[in-house]
Design an enzyme around this catalytic site. Structure first.
Site, PDB file in Angstrom:
ATOM      1  N   GLU A   1       8.968  63.133  50.796  1.00 13.72           N
ATOM      2  CA  GLU A   1       8.807  61.956  51.654  1.00 13.72           C
ATOM      3  C   GLU A   1       9.861  61.988  52.750  1.00 13.72           C
ATOM      4  O   GLU A   1      10.696  62.882  52.789  1.00 13.72           O
ATOM      5  CB  GLU A   1       8.916  60.674  50.835  1.00 13.72           C
ATOM      6  CG  GLU A   1      10.197  60.551  50.036  1.00 13.72           C
ATOM      7  CD  GLU A   1      10.154  59.415  49.024  1.00 13.72           C
ATOM      8  OE1 GLU A   1       9.391  58.447  49.230  1.00 13.72           O
ATOM      9  OE2 GLU A   1      10.885  59.494  48.016  1.00 13.72           O
TER      10      GLU A   1
ATOM     11  N   ARG B   1       7.313  45.322  42.674  1.00 12.80           N
ATOM     12  CA  ARG B   1       8.135  46.533  42.626  1.00 12.80           C
ATOM     13  C   ARG B   1       9.568  46.206  42.234  1.00 12.80           C
ATOM     14  O   ARG B   1      10.209  46.964  41.501  1.00 12.80           O
ATOM     15  CB  ARG B   1       8.098  47.268  43.973  1.00 12.80           C
ATOM     16  CG  ARG B   1       8.826  48.605  43.907  1.00 12.80           C
ATOM     17  CD  ARG B   1       8.629  49.436  45.157  1.00 12.80           C
ATOM     18  NE  ARG B   1       9.168  48.790  46.339  1.00 12.80           N
ATOM     19  CZ  ARG B   1       9.069  49.292  47.574  1.00 12.80           C
ATOM     20  NH1 ARG B   1       8.431  50.439  47.767  1.00 12.80           N
ATOM     21  NH2 ARG B   1       9.584  48.655  48.607  1.00 12.80           N
TER      22      ARG B   1
ATOM     23  N   ARG C   1      35.567  48.421  35.623  1.00 19.56           N
ATOM     24  CA  ARG C   1      34.899  49.705  35.848  1.00 19.56           C
ATOM     25  C   ARG C   1      34.699  50.470  34.545  1.00 19.56           C
ATOM     26  O   ARG C   1      35.643  50.719  33.790  1.00 19.56           O
ATOM     27  CB  ARG C   1      35.719  50.556  36.823  1.00 19.56           C
ATOM     28  CG  ARG C   1      34.970  51.780  37.337  1.00 19.56           C
ATOM     29  CD  ARG C   1      35.833  52.587  38.306  1.00 19.56           C
ATOM     30  NE  ARG C   1      35.051  53.601  38.994  1.00 19.56           N
ATOM     31  CZ  ARG C   1      34.694  54.768  38.468  1.00 19.56           C
ATOM     32  NH1 ARG C   1      35.038  55.059  37.221  1.00 19.56           N
ATOM     33  NH2 ARG C   1      33.992  55.641  39.169  1.00 19.56           N
TER      34      ARG C   1
ATOM     35  N   TYR D   1      17.045  47.232  45.561  1.00 17.39           N
ATOM     36  CA  TYR D   1      16.827  46.399  46.742  1.00 17.39           C
ATOM     37  C   TYR D   1      15.368  46.414  47.142  1.00 17.39           C
ATOM     38  O   TYR D   1      14.590  47.258  46.695  1.00 17.39           O
ATOM     39  CB  TYR D   1      17.717  46.843  47.894  1.00 17.39           C
ATOM     40  CG  TYR D   1      17.265  48.081  48.629  1.00 17.39           C
ATOM     41  CD1 TYR D   1      16.663  47.986  49.887  1.00 17.39           C
ATOM     42  CD2 TYR D   1      17.440  49.353  48.088  1.00 17.39           C
ATOM     43  CE1 TYR D   1      16.256  49.119  50.576  1.00 17.39           C
ATOM     44  CE2 TYR D   1      17.036  50.485  48.761  1.00 17.39           C
ATOM     45  CZ  TYR D   1      16.439  50.366  50.004  1.00 17.39           C
ATOM     46  OH  TYR D   1      16.021  51.486  50.686  1.00 17.39           O
TER      47      TYR D   1
ATOM     48  N   LEU E   1       9.217  57.379  46.192  1.00 18.37           N
ATOM     49  CA  LEU E   1       9.159  55.932  46.071  1.00 18.37           C
ATOM     50  C   LEU E   1       7.708  55.480  46.156  1.00 18.37           C
ATOM     51  O   LEU E   1       6.945  55.969  46.982  1.00 18.37           O
ATOM     52  CB  LEU E   1       9.972  55.267  47.187  1.00 18.37           C
ATOM     53  CG  LEU E   1      10.006  53.736  47.141  1.00 18.37           C
ATOM     54  CD1 LEU E   1      10.788  53.248  45.924  1.00 18.37           C
ATOM     55  CD2 LEU E   1      10.614  53.179  48.417  1.00 18.37           C
TER      56      LEU E   1
ATOM     57  N   LYS F   1      13.804  51.853  43.357  1.00 17.30           N
ATOM     58  CA  LYS F   1      14.352  51.596  44.695  1.00 17.30           C
ATOM     59  C   LYS F   1      15.812  51.155  44.558  1.00 17.30           C
ATOM     60  O   LYS F   1      16.134  49.963  44.649  1.00 17.30           O
ATOM     61  CB  LYS F   1      13.513  50.553  45.430  1.00 17.30           C
ATOM     62  CG  LYS F   1      13.782  50.516  46.943  1.00 17.30           C
ATOM     63  CD  LYS F   1      12.776  49.625  47.631  1.00 17.30           C
ATOM     64  CE  LYS F   1      13.049  49.508  49.130  1.00 17.30           C
ATOM     65  NZ  LYS F   1      12.828  50.777  49.849  1.00 17.30           N
TER      66      LYS F   1
END
Length: 284
Positions: free
Chosen positions: A179, A52, A100, A33, A204, A147
């Site tokens: 972080e 990114r 799945r 995301y 990140l 991310k």
């Protein structure tokens, strides 16, 4: 009036939005995301967020649902349809729906979901007063540079901070701060150096981080990209965090230890002003 959201090619009222129960984002957290801030009706650092996004997709060998121009057009359409002049736009890309299986499906069509959040970003209590953080063990996986949508661990850390009466947590690994739960962390040393963790798989690669470090260098601030310990943070002159959703956010207390006089420090205030001013100049 409900928001208009975007789901796989359609603009829908949020109550009508649906995604498959077999979507791998839901089943496996197999998705990435980005969050782009909106200020004065402009997209902040949009091009960098797209860079990114492409990196995250490549690291997971995941197809993109659209090119950058198409994604920008959707962002702007959502801003217009929801009347968002200040706030954020969330974009989530998953590998798509498939039965799945731990193995990646070969021909799944990626899913794209986007939505807005209208909220104040420039004038906030956190920016005016600063926030309190506590340190917690970093329990996340080893590829924090991607991310991904697997955000349970940082959510747990944030809730642990809330339980202690703090606003956020700074995560710690081997005695060193990595972080914040949703932001990059910084301290200012007694001799005025700006210190933040160097880039690696451990953190990140923040878009706001990159911009703030560039602005700091232009302002002749000495920058040190290295790990710093909790002990060093507790003795810092000041501290702050950066993120797309909060720009530069002062930290005034760590683990109950008040930094400076307990108010946002001058470097955090200065860099916040520079970031907002310069980002608006570059945005469209």
């Amino acid at each position: 009036m409900s928001r208009i959201v975007y789901v796989n090619g359609e603009y829908l009222a949020e109550e009508e939005a649906r995604i498959s129960v077999f979507d791998r984002g839901f089943l496996m957290a197999d998705g990435v995301y980005e969050v782009t801030s909106v200020l004065e009706g402009k997209l902040i650092d949009f091009a960098a967020h797209m860079v990114r996004l492409r990196r995250s997709l490549a690291e997971l060998d995941m197809a993109s649902p659209a090119d950058d121009a198409e994604l920008e057009a959707i962002h702007r359409a959502l801003m217009a349809r929801n009347g968002v002049d200040e706030g954020m736009i969330y974009m989530q890309v998953t590998r798509g729906a498939a039965d799945r299986d731990f193995a990646y499906p070969e021909n799944a069509t990626p899913s794209l979901v986007m939505f807005t959040q209208a909220k104040p970003l420039r004038d906030t209590k956190a920016a005016r007063d600063g926030i309190k953080v506590v340190t917690v063990e970093d329990i996340r996986w080893g590829r924090r540079d991607i991310k991904t949508v697997q955000l349970l661990a940082p959510s747990m850390c944030k809730m642990a901070a809330r339980a202690e009466g703090a606003d956020d947590a700074w995560m710690v690994e081997d005695g060193m701060v990595t972080e914040g739960t949703s932001n990059n962390a910084y301290i200012v040393t007694a001799d005025g150096a700006l210190v933040t963790r160097d880039l690696s798989h451990r953190i990140l690669h923040g878009i706001t981080r990159a911009a703030v470090l560039r602005f700091a260098a232009e302002a002749q601030i000495r920058v040190e990209e290295r790990a710093f310990s909790v002990e060093e943070a507790l003795g810092a002159r000041e501290a702050f965090a950066t993120a797309a959703s909060s720009f530069v956010c002062p930290v005034v207390e760590i683990d109950g230890v008040v930094l400076g006089d307990g108010t946002p420090g001058p470097m955090a205030r200065r860099l916040r002003e520079i970031y907002i001013e310069e980002s608006l100049k570059a945005a469209r």
